[in-house]
Design a protein around this motif. Structure first.
Motif, PDB file in Angstrom:
ATOM      1  N   THR A   3     -16.617 -17.216  47.824  1.00 42.04           N
ATOM      2  CA  THR A   3     -14.542 -17.720  47.821  1.00 42.04           C
ATOM      3  C   THR A   3     -14.583 -18.531  46.122  1.00 42.04           C
ATOM      4  N   ASN A   4     -13.446 -18.094  45.753  1.00 37.66           N
ATOM      5  CA  ASN A   4     -13.553 -19.224  44.040  1.00 37.66           C
ATOM      6  C   ASN A   4     -12.726 -20.046  44.536  1.00 37.66           C
ATOM      7  N   PRO A  38     -16.710 -23.389  42.161  1.00 34.87           N
ATOM      8  CA  PRO A  38     -18.128 -22.403  41.968  1.00 34.87           C
ATOM      9  C   PRO A  38     -17.941 -22.104  40.574  1.00 34.87           C
ATOM     10  N   ALA A  39     -19.066 -22.088  40.047  1.00 30.84           N
ATOM     11  CA  ALA A  39     -19.619 -21.284  38.714  1.00 30.84           C
ATOM     12  C   ALA A  39     -19.112 -19.868  39.101  1.00 30.84           C
ATOM     13  N   LYS A  40     -18.459 -19.429  37.960  1.00 36.14           N
ATOM     14  CA  LYS A  40     -18.891 -17.703  38.151  1.00 36.14           C
ATOM     15  C   LYS A  40     -20.239 -16.684  38.011  1.00 36.14           C
TER      16      LYS A  40
END
Length: 78
Positions: free
Chosen positions: A2-3, A12-14
């Motif tokens: 999940t973002n 979290p890094a994309k």
């Protein structure tokens, strides 16, 4: 994955999308409820150009699926 932020408020890094060769299609279908009753949504997305095709059908038979794929392939520029 999940973002959503973690307990420290960090996201979290994309990640970049994976590169796909020309002609790679993602094909899917789903049962949907419309005013006309139950129908099937057919979707095809060209992963390289991001062109999407979608159609609603009353049935999800092999013949209907094959005809949908033929129409999609006829519309692709390559």
């Amino acid at each position: 994955m999940t973002n959503l932020p973690n307990e420290y408020g960090q996201r979290p890094a994309k990640k970049k999308f994976k590169d796909y060769p020309t002609g790679y299609l993602h094909v899917d279908f789903a049962e949907v409820q419309t005013e006309e009753g139950k129908q099937y949504l057919f979707v095809a997305i060209d992963r390289t150009s991001k062109v999407a095709f979608a159609e609603l059908h009353h049935r999800a038979k092999r013949v209907v699926t094959a005809e949908f794929l033929r129409r999609v392939l006829d519309k692709l520029p390559y």
